[in-house]
Design a protein around this motif. Structure first.
Motif: not given
Length: 811
Positions: A267-268, A274-276, A295-297
């Motif tokens: 989802a946006p 995740l970007a932050k 894994s990080a996701i």
């Protein structure tokens, strides 16, 4: 797409069937079913048995497309999902080890034993109940018939979207013959298949056939592979012109690692979080959900969705999420807490992935004819043993205690056919009985422990049916048919929690319990009764031109979910049958002495109580996947198939379909407080479940535009045989893959390119080279939303660019 080494390619499998490859029906009908090749090299006539009698495709009022065995073999059709490359409006994907077939948006998200396919698959007239068992049958085939639209009258339950008929090559009397083929290509493809036909006296013949395929996977860790072995043996006895008997047995083993679920999107709002956190989304579109690099996701999503808990061995009631954390997996959670998820790593997400499914089948067919009457009896037994493990964040194991998922099904069809110049009719009785034993384990995502469900399913179905075509005049025919079906279904089982002692819901039935704790029991008995019918009219405008109008209905059986709902006492949740009513208006035509064939079909369907998978809560408050009925939908469109044979050395085929679909009413309650994150539909907060409204949305896996096109030219070589050169394309517009209707569940349109070059120095030997999906387009075939990490969408993909060489010989 497809290619074939004798007049066709991916899309040209249609052209192969329509233009150059003779087909036949059963051994008893071989003489009547041979294709009539026009002397002028025009489009040959193809005879099929889709309506339980031999008839030309051009004289049939059924929406049908036919692909010959030679075309299928040359096109590389080794799995059921490969069929979707050949015909517009058909999307076939994979859910774990299960095969998911959709025709014009009507299908089934088949991934568990409780479901029924909406498209009936039959092998030599025998219904295949478990979708996994379709695999392993794509060898030594005479043809495949794809019927679009409800086929309730002649095919009964679970044919609301259509039917796919696999017809095997039959033994031939008085003939010693055979064939063999070998193929190799990228992804370490090795394929071998063959067949031999032997006469045993003047009235008996046997035919044996085999196929072995070994191909490595397209995705991470070797997933999306194809490793199977199949064998079939048939005996045919014809002591007189009025009686014949065929006995058949086959065995298939499906191995390897199974299908992949690749990262499709989030989802946006989650993507922004995740970007932050500095977490990048994968750039490789074939990054499997089990790839440790993701894994990080998962950690970032766990933090974004507040899947963090105190990092101490506290009593369960003290944790905010109600589940004990996996100590040491902090991820992006605040200091002093741990993520409730563990990353995919090690052998657990690698070597434990497997498919070890086995299918054993026996059937017989006896035909007795006297005058205009033919009596047919078709008994069968199918044994299915499914043992597979899919690790895509949500681990699903079909044999948690070493005992495979089992299905034993027996069926019997007896029918009487009458055929004279005025009346063609068939009437009969059908009986089907299936016993299923299921033990499945579904780990709680990446949380320690898991849930085990043990249950028995029973189905006894019987039906009486009849259909007739009456010629009022030589040009005008009327059609009427009726079938009445009864399904008696039972379920009995229990759900277990396989967790550490301090795990599961605070105050729940398993809080503080031992490693294995019963959490739910369920049972139910229910009868589902339905009548299906068909009416129609056919009219010949000329010797090679026909128009028709038909209206037909079909249904998919109702059933049970393996849990009980809140407020009930051990009563298994159930869902109702779905129904489709279809109006078809069509025209079949040939022009220019048979060198041009144009078939048109307009259709308008009403789809009621569509069975869709949702996430809900069971009686003890646990998340559960369940089937529910989705109100009403409308489907309409136009299908056109054009075949041209301008010269004996050239063939062109173009097929396309326009498809409009819409849920007129689709409102359902969804379990879980985060349901709004997993859907683009309207969400209304309510107790105990939020209400999801997807009315006005299109049906999933239903592209508005799809089609195929192909061209073949034959170069005649003086004294050295011929070379067939084919180019072909398959195309599709964008479509949604799930009922979430999020951007992540939407697949872009695509167009693929195939090429095939075959040298045939004589009539018995061929050498060919092929390239499939040469432009390496992404072809999404399905998707699902990860229930334990809401807003994460994983998808299944078709094959990437493949190429190779092959040779075949016959004797």
């Amino acid at each position: 797409m497809t290619r074939f080494h004798h007049g066709g390619a991916s899309a040209l499998c249609i052209a192969a069937a329509l233009m150059s490859l003779p087909l036949s029906a059963s051994a008893a009908e071989a003489g009547a079913a041979e294709a009539d090749q026009p002397a002028n090299g025009g489009v040959p006539d193809i005879v099929v048995t889709a309506q339980r009698r031999s008839e030309s495709v051009q004289r049939s009022s059924v929406a049908i497309q036919v692909f010959s065995g030679e075309a299928l073999r040359s096109a590389g059709v080794n799995q059921a999902r490969d069929i979707s490359k050949l015909t517009p409006g058909v999307v076939i994907g994979q859910g774990g080890a299960a095969t998911q077939i959709y025709i014009r948006g009507v299908g089934d998200f088949t991934s568990t034993p409780i479901t029924n396919p909406a498209v009936a698959t039959n092998v030599d007239g025998v219904y295949v109940a478990r979708s996994q068992a379709i695999e392993g049958n794509f060898f030594d085939l005479e043809r495949i018939e794809v019927l679009k639209g409800p086929q309730g009258t002649l095919y009964g339950r679970n044919a609301s979207g259509g039917a796919v008929n696999l017809i095997t090559a039959k033994p031939k009397l008085g003939e010693t013959s055979g064939n063999v083929a070998f193929e190799g290509g990228n992804y370490d493809l090795v394929k071998a298949e063959g067949a031999v036909n032997l006469p045993l006296g003047s009235t008996v013949a046997v035919r044996g056939a085999f196929q072995i395929v070994h191909r490595n996977g397209y995705s991470y860790g070797g997933t999306d592979d194809d490793k199977h072995e199949s064998v079939r043996l048939q005996l045919y006895w014809e002591p007189s012109a009025n009686f014949n008997l065929r006995l058949s047995g086959d065995y298939s083993h499906i191995g390897g690692m199974g299908s992949a679920a690749v990262f499709k999107g989030v989802a946006p709002s989650i993507a922004a979080t995740l970007a932050k956190l500095g977490v990048a989304l994968p750039s490789d579109p074939r990054a499997n959900g089990t790839d440790p690099s993701l894994s990080a996701i998962y950690y970032g999503m766990a933090a974004a969705l507040n899947r963090c808990a105190p990092n101490a061995n506290l009593a369960l009631a003290a944790t905010s999420a109600g589940v004990s954390p996996i100590v040491g997996q902090q991820g992006f959670c605040p200091a002093g807490t741990s993520s409730l998820y563990s990353p995919p790593s090690g052998s657990y997400f690698g070597t434990n992935l497997h498919v070890n499914n086995r299918f054993l089948n026996f059937s017989g067919e006896a035909n007795w004819k006297t005058g205009s009457v033919t009596v047919t009896v078709l008994p069968a037994y199918r044994r299915t043993r499914n043992d597979y493990r899919n690790n895509i964040i949500f681990t699903f194991d079909s044999a948690p205690f070493g005992k495979p998922e089992a299905s034993d099904a027996a069926s019997l069809e007896a029918r009487v056919a009458y055929d004279d110049s005025r009346l063609k009719a068939v009437a009969g009785f059908y009986l089907f009985d299936e016993r299923q034993t299921i033990a499945t384990r579904a780990d709680a995502g990446l949380v320690a422990g898991g849930n085990v469900t043990l249950y028995h399913l029973g189905t006894t179905a019987y039906a009486g049916f009849g259909q007739a075509t009456f010629s009022v005049t030589p040009e005008l025919r009327l059609i009427a048919g009726l079938r009445y079906s009864v399904d008696h279904k039972t379920i009995e089982g229990q759900g277990l929690v396989q967790y550490p002692a301090t795990v599961f819901f605070p105050g729940g039935p398993c809080f503080g319990a031992a490693a294995i704790c019963p959490r739910d029991s369920f049972s139910n008995v229910r009868n589902f009764r339905r009548a299906s019918y068909k009416v129609g009219i056919e009219y010949d405008l000329g010797p090679q031109n026909m128009v028709y109008v038909t209206y037909a209905t079909g249904h998919k059986s109702g059933g049970f979910n393996p849990f009980s709902l809140p407020g009930t006492v051990n009563t298994a949740s159930f869902y109702n049958p779905e129904q489709v009513g279809a109006l078809e208006v069509g025209s079949r035509n040939r022009f220019a002495g048979g060198r041009i064939q144009l078939n048109l079909e307009g259709f308008y369907w009403k789809y009621k109580d569509a069975q869709e998978f949702i996430t809900t809560l069971n009686r003890v408050g646990g998340a559960a996947n369940a089937l529910t009925n989705a109100g009403r939908a409308t489907v309409y469109g136009l299908d056109a198939q054009l075949a041209l044979r301008p010269t004996s050395n050239d063939s062109l085929q173009i097929g396309g379909e326009y498809l409009h679909t819409k849920f007129d009413s689709f409102v359902y309650p969804a379990g879980g407080a985060v349901a709004g994150l997993t859907t683009a539909c309207g969400v209304t907060p309510a107790t105990p479940f939020p209400i999801i409204d997807c009315s006005g949305r299109p049906l999933p896996r239903a592209p508005k535009f799809s089609g195929t096109a192909s061209y073949t030219h034959t170069f005649q070589l003086a004294g050295a045989g011929r070379i067939d050169a084919t180019v072909a394309t398959q195309f599709s517009s964008s479509r949604y893959l799930t009922i979430d209707f999020t951007d992540a569940s939407r697949a872009r349109g695509f167009a693929t390119l195939d090429a095939n070059l075959t040298w045939a120095p004589n009539d018995t030997f061929k050498v060919y080279a092929f390239g499939r999906n040469i432009t390496n387009r992404l072809v999404y075939t399905g998707a699902f939303t990860q229930p334990l990490l809401p807003s994460l969408t994983l998808a299944t993909l078709g094959a990437p660019r493949t190429y190779g060489l092959g040779l075949s010989a016959k004797f």
